[in-house]
Write a protein that holds these residues in place. Structure first.
Motif, mmCIF file in Angstrom:
data_model
loop_
_atom_site.group_PDB
_atom_site.id
_atom_site.type_symbol
_atom_site.label_atom_id
_atom_site.label_comp_id
_atom_site.label_asym_id
_atom_site.label_seq_id
_atom_site.Cartn_x
_atom_site.Cartn_y
_atom_site.Cartn_z
ATOM 1 N N GLU A 9 -58.898 97.278 104.223
ATOM 2 C CA GLU A 9 -58.905 98.758 105.761
ATOM 3 C C GLU A 9 -59.894 99.398 105.240
ATOM 4 O OE1 GLU A 9 -55.410 99.172 105.738
ATOM 5 O OE2 GLU A 9 -55.264 100.614 103.495
ATOM 6 N N LEU A 10 -60.141 100.567 106.477
ATOM 7 C CA LEU A 10 -60.857 102.188 106.687
ATOM 8 C C LEU A 10 -60.119 102.598 106.323
ATOM 9 C CD1 LEU A 10 -63.626 103.216 107.607
ATOM 10 C CD2 LEU A 10 -62.935 103.022 109.083
ATOM 11 N N ARG A 11 -59.608 103.537 105.816
ATOM 12 C CA ARG A 11 -59.092 104.630 106.151
ATOM 13 C C ARG A 11 -59.944 106.079 106.081
ATOM 14 N NH1 ARG A 11 -56.986 101.688 102.376
ATOM 15 N NH2 ARG A 11 -58.050 103.466 99.956
ATOM 16 N N ILE A 12 -59.096 106.944 106.974
ATOM 17 C CA ILE A 12 -59.894 108.397 107.190
ATOM 18 C C ILE A 12 -58.663 110.004 106.909
ATOM 19 C CG2 ILE A 12 -61.198 109.896 108.602
ATOM 20 C CD1 ILE A 12 -62.118 106.967 110.340
ATOM 21 N N ARG A 13 -58.985 110.584 106.243
ATOM 22 C CA ARG A 13 -57.800 111.267 105.858
ATOM 23 C C ARG A 13 -58.039 112.768 106.531
ATOM 24 N NH1 ARG A 13 -54.864 107.382 107.394
ATOM 25 N NH2 ARG A 13 -53.898 106.198 105.597
ATOM 26 N N GLY A 14 -57.522 113.739 106.867
ATOM 27 C CA GLY A 14 -57.668 114.998 105.804
ATOM 28 C C GLY A 14 -57.707 115.582 104.682
ATOM 29 N N VAL A 15 -57.701 116.657 104.716
ATOM 30 C CA VAL A 15 -57.268 116.822 103.161
ATOM 31 C C VAL A 15 -55.912 117.182 102.640
ATOM 32 C CG1 VAL A 15 -57.132 119.474 102.155
ATOM 33 C CG2 VAL A 15 -59.002 118.835 103.168
ATOM 34 N N ARG A 53 -61.731 112.837 104.925
ATOM 35 C CA ARG A 53 -61.977 111.802 102.801
ATOM 36 C C ARG A 53 -62.042 110.499 104.165
ATOM 37 N NH1 ARG A 53 -57.956 112.958 100.052
ATOM 38 N NH2 ARG A 53 -56.647 110.802 100.524
ATOM 39 N N ILE A 54 -63.184 109.734 103.590
ATOM 40 C CA ILE A 54 -63.188 107.999 103.892
ATOM 41 C C ILE A 54 -63.160 107.622 103.543
ATOM 42 C CG2 ILE A 54 -65.348 106.678 104.968
ATOM 43 C CD1 ILE A 54 -67.060 109.512 105.955
ATOM 44 N N GLU A 55 -62.709 106.455 103.004
ATOM 45 C CA GLU A 55 -62.545 105.140 102.254
ATOM 46 C C GLU A 55 -62.671 104.194 103.087
ATOM 47 O OE1 GLU A 55 -58.041 105.697 100.568
ATOM 48 O OE2 GLU A 55 -58.676 107.849 99.133
ATOM 49 N N ILE A 56 -62.999 103.194 102.692
ATOM 50 C CA ILE A 56 -63.335 101.553 102.313
ATOM 51 C C ILE A 56 -62.730 100.882 101.694
ATOM 52 C CG2 ILE A 56 -64.883 99.956 103.252
ATOM 53 C CD1 ILE A 56 -66.578 102.653 104.969
ATOM 54 N N ASP A 57 -61.446 99.671 101.689
ATOM 55 C CA ASP A 57 -61.835 98.730 100.777
ATOM 56 C C ASP A 57 -61.458 97.573 101.216
ATOM 57 O OD1 ASP A 57 -59.289 98.509 101.602
ATOM 58 O OD2 ASP A 57 -58.254 99.413 100.185
ATOM 59 N N GLU A 58 -61.599 96.281 100.761
ATOM 60 C CA GLU A 58 -60.980 94.979 100.977
ATOM 61 C C GLU A 58 -60.405 94.621 101.919
ATOM 62 O OE1 GLU A 58 -60.722 95.617 97.978
ATOM 63 O OE2 GLU A 58 -63.091 95.349 97.205
ATOM 64 N N TYR A 60 -66.181 101.840 98.981
ATOM 65 C CA TYR A 60 -66.540 103.051 98.872
ATOM 66 C C TYR A 60 -65.768 104.161 99.412
ATOM 67 C CZ TYR A 60 -69.286 106.455 101.378
ATOM 68 O OH TYR A 60 -70.204 108.108 102.438
ATOM 69 N N GLU A 61 -66.365 106.064 99.008
ATOM 70 C CA GLU A 61 -65.140 106.742 98.895
ATOM 71 C C GLU A 61 -66.461 107.881 99.444
ATOM 72 O OE1 GLU A 61 -61.985 108.806 96.980
ATOM 73 O OE2 GLU A 61 -62.544 106.604 96.086
ATOM 74 N N GLU A 62 -65.985 108.859 100.526
ATOM 75 C CA GLU A 62 -66.664 109.764 100.214
ATOM 76 C C GLU A 62 -65.872 110.693 101.119
ATOM 77 O OE1 GLU A 62 -70.717 111.616 102.993
ATOM 78 O OE2 GLU A 62 -69.424 109.701 104.035
ATOM 79 N N ASN A 115 -73.665 109.984 104.162
ATOM 80 C CA ASN A 115 -74.085 108.405 103.544
ATOM 81 C C ASN A 115 -74.300 107.364 104.910
ATOM 82 O OD1 ASN A 115 -74.884 110.060 100.934
ATOM 83 N ND2 ASN A 115 -72.402 109.444 100.624
ATOM 84 N N PRO A 116 -74.796 107.667 105.793
ATOM 85 C CA PRO A 116 -74.591 106.324 106.448
ATOM 86 C C PRO A 116 -75.208 104.548 106.528
ATOM 87 C CG PRO A 116 -75.902 107.354 107.588
ATOM 88 C CD PRO A 116 -75.756 108.560 106.191
ATOM 89 N N GLU A 117 -76.053 104.845 105.826
ATOM 90 C CA GLU A 117 -76.276 103.729 105.277
ATOM 91 C C GLU A 117 -75.758 103.050 104.294
ATOM 92 O OE1 GLU A 117 -78.500 101.986 106.696
ATOM 93 O OE2 GLU A 117 -78.540 103.277 108.055
ATOM 94 N N GLU A 118 -75.065 103.957 103.374
ATOM 95 C CA GLU A 118 -73.233 102.939 102.666
ATOM 96 C C GLU A 118 -72.218 102.640 103.398
ATOM 97 O OE1 GLU A 118 -73.669 102.539 99.402
ATOM 98 O OE2 GLU A 118 -75.918 103.816 99.025
ATOM 99 N N VAL A 119 -72.057 103.834 104.221
ATOM 100 C CA VAL A 119 -71.028 102.900 104.903
ATOM 101 C C VAL A 119 -71.223 101.841 105.198
ATOM 102 C CG1 VAL A 119 -69.291 103.290 107.236
ATOM 103 C CG2 VAL A 119 -70.042 105.215 105.606
ATOM 104 N N ALA A 120 -72.390 101.657 106.260
ATOM 105 C CA ALA A 120 -72.899 100.447 106.421
ATOM 106 C C ALA A 120 -72.768 99.204 105.384
ATOM 107 C CB ALA A 120 -74.733 100.772 107.388
ATOM 108 N N ARG A 121 -73.622 99.614 105.095
ATOM 109 C CA ARG A 121 -73.379 98.220 103.514
ATOM 110 C C ARG A 121 -71.972 97.975 103.319
ATOM 111 N NH1 ARG A 121 -72.654 98.174 98.382
ATOM 112 N NH2 ARG A 121 -72.084 100.183 98.450
#
Length: 144
Positions: A65-71, A58-63, A3-5, A127-133
C-alpha cells in the motif's frame, strides 16, 4: 519499505506554532476572566491537535500500500492499496496537481494517484522521481 519521505515547510510550521501560542494565550486570558474556561480548553486542545497534525506529511510506499499520514495521523491520513491504483501522474510544481483528496505542502512536485475504486488522491513530494520509481517497480502504470 520501498520509499519513505517526510514533507514539511518551516515557514508553515512557524505559522502553526504561532497560532497554537496565540490560542494558549487566549486560554490563559479566559482562565483569568473566570468564564468559559472549559469550552475554551476543549476548543484549544482540539484545534491544537489538528494544527499539529497538518504541519507535515509522511509518505510511505511498501509492497502492499501507499500511506499518507500527518504528524500525528489523527485527521490527515489516507491508505491506498497498490492493487487499487489504476495509474499515477507526476506534476511539475507543488500547485499543479489536484485530487478529490489532496495533501498539499510546499514542495518540488506533486503526484496524482488515480484509483480503480474511489477518489483521486494527490500529494506533494520533494522526490517525484523516487516516488515514480517505487510505484513503477510495483507495476503501477505511469500516465502521460
Amino acid at each position: 519499505m520501498l520509499y519513505e519521505e517526510r514533507v514539511e515547510s518551516r515557514p508553515f510550521q512557524a505559522i502553526m506554532l504561532f497560532s497554537i501560542l496565540a490560542m494558549l494565550t487566549s486560554l490563559y486570558a479566559t482562565y483569568r476572566a473566570g468564564e468559559g474556561f472549559g469550552i475554551a480548553l476543549a476548543i484549544t486542545a482540539g484545534v491544537s491537535l489538528l494544527l499539529l497534525d497538518v504541519m507535515a506529511i509522511r509518505i510511505e510506499i511498501d509492497e502492499r500500500e501507499l500511506r499518507i499520514r500527518g504528524v500525528l495521523g489523527l485527521v490527515v491520513r489516507k491508505t491506498v492499496p497498490i492493487e487499487n491504483i489504476e495509474g499515477f501522474r507526476v506534476g511539475e510544481g507543488w500547485t499543479s496537481c489536484y485530487g478529490t483528496i489532496h495533501f498539499n505542502l510546499p514542495a518540488r512536485s506533486c503526484v496524482t494517484i488515480h484509483q480503480k475504486k474511489g477518489w483521486t488522491v494527490s500529494f506533494t513530494t520533494n522526490n517525484p522521481e523516487e516516488v515514480a520509481r517505487a510505484l513503477t517497480t510495483l507495476g503501477v502504470p505511469r500516465e502521460p
